[in-house]
Write a protein that holds these residues in place. Structure first.
Motif, PDB file in Angstrom:
ATOM      1  N   GLU A 275     -29.337  43.594 -15.986  1.00 18.38           N
ATOM      2  CA  GLU A 275     -28.054  43.105 -16.482  1.00 18.38           C
ATOM      3  C   GLU A 275     -27.621  43.977 -17.667  1.00 18.38           C
ATOM      4  N   VAL A 276     -26.351  44.387 -17.656  1.00 19.73           N
ATOM      5  CA  VAL A 276     -25.818  45.229 -18.732  1.00 19.73           C
ATOM      6  C   VAL A 276     -24.744  44.433 -19.470  1.00 19.73           C
ATOM      7  N   ASP A 277     -24.817  44.436 -20.808  1.00 11.63           N
ATOM      8  CA  ASP A 277     -23.889  43.614 -21.584  1.00 11.63           C
ATOM      9  C   ASP A 277     -22.477  44.188 -21.584  1.00 11.63           C
ATOM     10  N   CYS A 278     -22.360  45.480 -21.848  1.00  8.75           N
ATOM     11  CA  CYS A 278     -21.019  46.086 -21.930  1.00  8.75           C
ATOM     12  C   CYS A 278     -21.134  47.602 -21.962  1.00  8.75           C
ATOM     13  N   ARG A 279     -19.972  48.260 -21.961  1.00  5.86           N
ATOM     14  CA  ARG A 279     -19.967  49.723 -22.039  1.00  5.86           C
ATOM     15  C   ARG A 279     -19.053  50.190 -23.171  1.00  5.86           C
ATOM     16  N   ASP A 280     -19.249  51.425 -23.544  1.00  4.61           N
ATOM     17  CA  ASP A 280     -18.390  52.104 -24.500  1.00  4.61           C
ATOM     18  C   ASP A 280     -17.006  52.204 -23.844  1.00  4.61           C
ATOM     19  N   LYS A 281     -15.945  51.824 -24.571  1.00  7.23           N
ATOM     20  CA  LYS A 281     -14.632  51.827 -23.925  1.00  7.23           C
ATOM     21  C   LYS A 281     -13.925  53.173 -23.996  1.00  7.23           C
ATOM     22  N   ASP A 282     -14.527  54.114 -24.752  1.00 12.02           N
ATOM     23  CA  ASP A 282     -13.967  55.457 -24.854  1.00 12.02           C
ATOM     24  C   ASP A 282     -13.971  56.117 -23.467  1.00 12.02           C
ATOM     25  N   PRO A 283     -12.794  56.560 -22.995  1.00 18.10           N
ATOM     26  CA  PRO A 283     -12.755  57.173 -21.653  1.00 18.10           C
ATOM     27  C   PRO A 283     -13.584  58.459 -21.585  1.00 18.10           C
ATOM     28  N   ASN A 284     -13.854  59.064 -22.749  1.00 17.15           N
ATOM     29  CA  ASN A 284     -14.668  60.286 -22.754  1.00 17.15           C
ATOM     30  C   ASN A 284     -16.161  60.012 -22.905  1.00 17.15           C
ATOM     31  N   ALA A 285     -16.522  58.766 -22.923  1.00 18.97           N
ATOM     32  CA  ALA A 285     -17.944  58.423 -23.030  1.00 18.97           C
ATOM     33  C   ALA A 285     -18.683  58.983 -21.814  1.00 18.97           C
ATOM     34  N   PRO A 286     -19.988  59.285 -21.957  1.00 16.04           N
ATOM     35  CA  PRO A 286     -20.734  59.829 -20.812  1.00 16.04           C
ATOM     36  C   PRO A 286     -20.797  58.835 -19.661  1.00 16.04           C
ATOM     37  N   ALA A 287     -21.181  59.337 -18.504  1.00 20.29           N
ATOM     38  CA  ALA A 287     -21.264  58.480 -17.307  1.00 20.29           C
ATOM     39  C   ALA A 287     -22.389  57.454 -17.468  1.00 20.29           C
ATOM     40  N   ALA A 288     -22.293  56.369 -16.694  1.00 20.20           N
ATOM     41  CA  ALA A 288     -23.324  55.333 -16.698  1.00 20.20           C
ATOM     42  C   ALA A 288     -24.650  55.952 -16.234  1.00 20.20           C
TER      43      ALA A 288
ATOM     44  N   TYR B 279     -23.631  52.692 -21.535  1.00 16.57           N
ATOM     45  CA  TYR B 279     -23.909  51.254 -21.664  1.00 16.57           C
ATOM     46  C   TYR B 279     -24.467  50.898 -23.034  1.00 16.57           C
ATOM     47  N   ILE B 280     -24.209  49.659 -23.438  1.00 17.15           N
ATOM     48  CA  ILE B 280     -24.676  49.163 -24.732  1.00 17.15           C
ATOM     49  C   ILE B 280     -25.367  47.822 -24.528  1.00 17.15           C
ATOM     50  N   GLU B 281     -26.540  47.693 -25.102  1.00 14.29           N
ATOM     51  CA  GLU B 281     -27.275  46.427 -25.066  1.00 14.29           C
ATOM     52  C   GLU B 281     -27.005  45.678 -26.373  1.00 14.29           C
ATOM     53  N   LEU B 282     -26.616  44.409 -26.278  1.00 14.89           N
ATOM     54  CA  LEU B 282     -26.336  43.604 -27.468  1.00 14.89           C
ATOM     55  C   LEU B 282     -27.496  42.655 -27.739  1.00 14.89           C
ATOM     56  N   LYS B 283     -27.833  42.511 -29.004  1.00 10.61           N
ATOM     57  CA  LYS B 283     -28.940  41.639 -29.391  1.00 10.61           C
ATOM     58  C   LYS B 283     -28.593  40.901 -30.666  1.00 10.61           C
ATOM     59  N   THR B 284     -29.197  39.723 -30.833  1.00 13.33           N
ATOM     60  CA  THR B 284     -29.152  39.086 -32.145  1.00 13.33           C
ATOM     61  C   THR B 284     -30.580  38.919 -32.628  1.00 13.33           C
ATOM     62  N   SER B 285     -30.726  38.877 -33.961  1.00 13.78           N
ATOM     63  CA  SER B 285     -32.051  38.712 -34.536  1.00 13.78           C
ATOM     64  C   SER B 285     -31.904  38.079 -35.916  1.00 13.78           C
ATOM     65  N   ALA B 286     -32.968  37.421 -36.374  1.00 14.05           N
ATOM     66  CA  ALA B 286     -32.926  36.812 -37.702  1.00 14.05           C
ATOM     67  C   ALA B 286     -32.784  37.902 -38.753  1.00 14.05           C
ATOM     68  N   GLU B 287     -31.996  37.651 -39.795  1.00 16.62           N
ATOM     69  CA  GLU B 287     -31.809  38.671 -40.828  1.00 16.62           C
ATOM     70  C   GLU B 287     -33.146  38.987 -41.488  1.00 16.62           C
ATOM     71  N   ILE B 288     -33.251  40.230 -41.981  1.00 16.97           N
ATOM     72  CA  ILE B 288     -34.512  40.706 -42.541  1.00 16.97           C
ATOM     73  C   ILE B 288     -34.405  40.712 -44.058  1.00 16.97           C
ATOM     74  N   CYS B 289     -35.261  39.918 -44.723  1.00 21.55           N
ATOM     75  CA  CYS B 289     -35.166  39.801 -46.184  1.00 21.55           C
ATOM     76  C   CYS B 289     -36.381  40.355 -46.912  1.00 21.55           C
ATOM     77  N   THR B 290     -37.516  40.477 -46.253  1.00 23.41           N
ATOM     78  CA  THR B 290     -38.729  40.937 -46.951  1.00 23.41           C
ATOM     79  C   THR B 290     -39.345  42.108 -46.176  1.00 23.41           C
ATOM     80  N   PRO B 291     -40.192  42.905 -46.860  1.00 23.83           N
ATOM     81  CA  PRO B 291     -40.871  44.013 -46.170  1.00 23.83           C
ATOM     82  C   PRO B 291     -41.706  43.511 -44.994  1.00 23.83           C
TER      83      PRO B 291
END
Ligand code: 0WD
Ligand code: CA
Length: 502
Positions: free
Chosen positions: A345-358, A362-374
């Motif tokens: 499954e692919v989340d989305c693509r670069d909308k620039d018409p000059n972007a390279p071919a698939a 493609y771009i993978e989207l993620k969420t994650s907990a914010e990082i506060c400590t080393p």
């Protein structure tokens, strides 16, 4: 602490972190001494392990050399980590020495867990159709896979398909979405719409490989072996599976919590791999807390904030979110001598018409907990980035765009991770995961599967099972509920020639 962090239990991490600081402050001498001792022990262990590995590798090389000379293909493709009778006895001896040299006991337990069983000498290799020896197993120990990076051909997109809001299959890219870059700190509220604008896919419906198989039937001519031999209608491919299943293989040498079961069927020369839900996974799913359920929604909500349906459109975070919808890429590639066809499954693509071919656009989207400590940063590198890397590296998706969220589900920061840079990012982590281990394990696993799954029969399933800290084992099932190739697929593949498409 690592385990707590990998489960996003920051309360436990903080507690353990505080306890360890307290010990360091109260008994600095004792802590320092214990640390020194532990490091010395570990170094000794590493040296011994290196020796064992070298011996192991040279034995396996010899075995391969012998196999090459006798022309047995399946034997030749057996790489370093098979556990097979006879040839392992010398290594067992070495492992015994390693155990004997260990005084602390902790190393003993770890090494023992992966000791290969002693089996009769001169075990024979099963030939086609014969039942393989189910005492064969495959180790997931990291050290065995620390060799040169295997050949992994640039994945090529050979097609795509879409699943609509009712989970219907379409042999086209109608569900493709376009990435719209948000602010650096966008303050997206990921909880919005959970109660009133959310249609959740029914995950009790097990789709197995069905969507991929539909795609294969619709695109058979692209995949069939060239030439006019009798086998010309067979696929020119060794393995068909989901990308997600391969991700699990890549990360297995580092996985400490969740095992898996993979069903394999050989049909017309191609091996199909489909996951079977484990008992533990089923229980986890049943016992999910309301908070966990909601947090699973957050990832999809982030997609809705950052993706538009058309190239010049804008995201519509006020709309209904339906997780039945999906856009999937189908890629072909080769890992060592394994020709792979998989879909992800692919989340989305670069909308620039000059972007390279698939798949490079493609771009993978993620969420994650914010990082506060080393410590949190280190855990992010050790656990999250491994999964992110493996998932996107496989289909050749070049970047992950991450939204970091606070405890309330508000995205407070954005960051782009180019996949090619992730291995540099983790270089400073001590004893971290290695891409080469992931890929070599996957390659050896596929060799193992080729070796054991010999009977070409759509109603035979080889069930490969793995639990962390154990070897991969397998069992064989005939006409069982594990069968996963549907009749419509088997019949169409058996009866007719591929229809020719442009
Ligand atoms: O029925 C099953 N046991 C499975 C079905 C297991 C895994 C996947 N699938 C199917 C679904 O039809 C889905 O559309 O595969 C498709 C996705 O395949 P994949 O790309 O091979 O899976 P993976 O890489 O694990 O996940 C990619 C995305 C996830 O994104 P995040 O950012 O969370 O990794 O696919 C989604 C999810 O958005 N996803 C699923 N969607 C529907 N059903 C599933 C699932 N079981 N698992 C992940
Ligand atoms: Ca995603």
């Amino acid at each position: 602490m690592d385990v707590a962090a990998s489960r996003d239990r920051m309360d436990c991490v903080r507690f353990l972190d505080a306890a360890s600081s307290q010990q360091t402050n109260q008994n600095p001498k004792k802590v320092a001494n214990l640390k020194k001792e532990a490091i010395k022990e570990a170094e000794k262990g590493i040296q011994l392990c290196e020796k064992v590995k070298k011996k192991h590798q040279s034995k396996m090389d010899k075995m391969q050399h012998r196999a090459d000379n006798t022309g047995s293909v399946s034997e030749a493709s057996m790489a370093s980590a098979f556990s097979k009778g006879g040839t392992m006895s010398g290594i067992n001896e070495q492992f015994s020495k390693l155990i004997a040299a260990d005084k602390s006991g902790s190393l003993t337990a770890r090494v023992k867990g992966t000791l290969q069983k002693n089996r009769p000498q001169n075990q024979s290799v099963p030939s086609r159709g014969q039942n393989p020896d189910s005492s064969l197993s495959l180790s997931t120990r990291r050290e065995l896979y620390e060799r040169d990076f295997p050949v992994y051909k640039q994945p090529v997109e050979v097609g795509c398909f879409s699943l609509d809001s009712e989970r219907r299959f379409f042999n086209d890219g109608r569900q493709m979405r376009y990435y719209v870059e948000p602010d650096r700190s966008p303050n997206f509220d990921l909880r919005d719409g959970y109660k009133d604008r959310f249609i959740k896919r029914d995950d009790s419906v097990k789709e197995k490989l069905d969507h991929m198989l539909r795609w294969i039937l619709a695109n058979r001519s692209k995949l069939s072996a060239r030439g006019t031999t009798a086998s010309s209608c067979d696929l020119d491919i060794d393995f068909v599976t989901w990308r997600g299943h391969l991700t699990k293989l890549l990360t297995a040498p580092y996985e400490t919590r969740e095992g898996w079961q993979l069903a394999v069927t050989r049909f017309r020369g191609t091996l199909y791999i489909s996951e079977v839900e484990t008992e533990a996974a089923r229980r986890d799913q049943e016992n999910r807390t309301e908070r966990h359920e909601e947090m699973m929604y957050w990832g999809y909500k982030f997609e809705q904030y950052t993706c538009a349906d058309t190239v010049h459109g804008q995201p519509d975070p006020g709309g209904v979110l339906n997780t039945n919808e999906a856009f999937c890429t189908v890629v072909q590639t080769r890992l060592a001598d394994h020709r792979l066809l998989f879909s992800g499954e692919v989340d989305c693509r670069d909308k620039d018409p000059n972007a390279p071919a698939a798949p490079a656009c493609y771009i993978e989207l993620k969420t994650s907990a914010e990082i506060c400590t080393p410590k949190q940063r280190s855990n992010f590198h050790r656990f999250k980035l491994l999964k992110w890397w493996a998932q996107s590296f496989l289909p050749g998706v070049p970047r992950v765009v991450a939204g970091f969220r606070d405890e309330e589900g508000v995205v407070v920061a954005m960051e782009t991770f180019p996949i090619s840079k992730i291995s540099h990012l983790i270089k400073n982590e001590h004893n971290c995961w290695k891409p080469t281990v992931c890929m070599n394990f996957c390659s050896d696993f596929l060799s193992f599967v080729k070796h054991i799954a010999t009977e070409d029969n759509p109603s035979v399933v080889y069930l490969l099972s793995w639990e962390p800290r154990r070897d991969v084992t397998f069992s064989v099932h005939r006409d069982s509920p594990y069968c996963f190739l549907p009749h419509w697929f088997v019949e169409e593949m058996t009866s007719s020639q591929p229809s020719h498409q442009s």
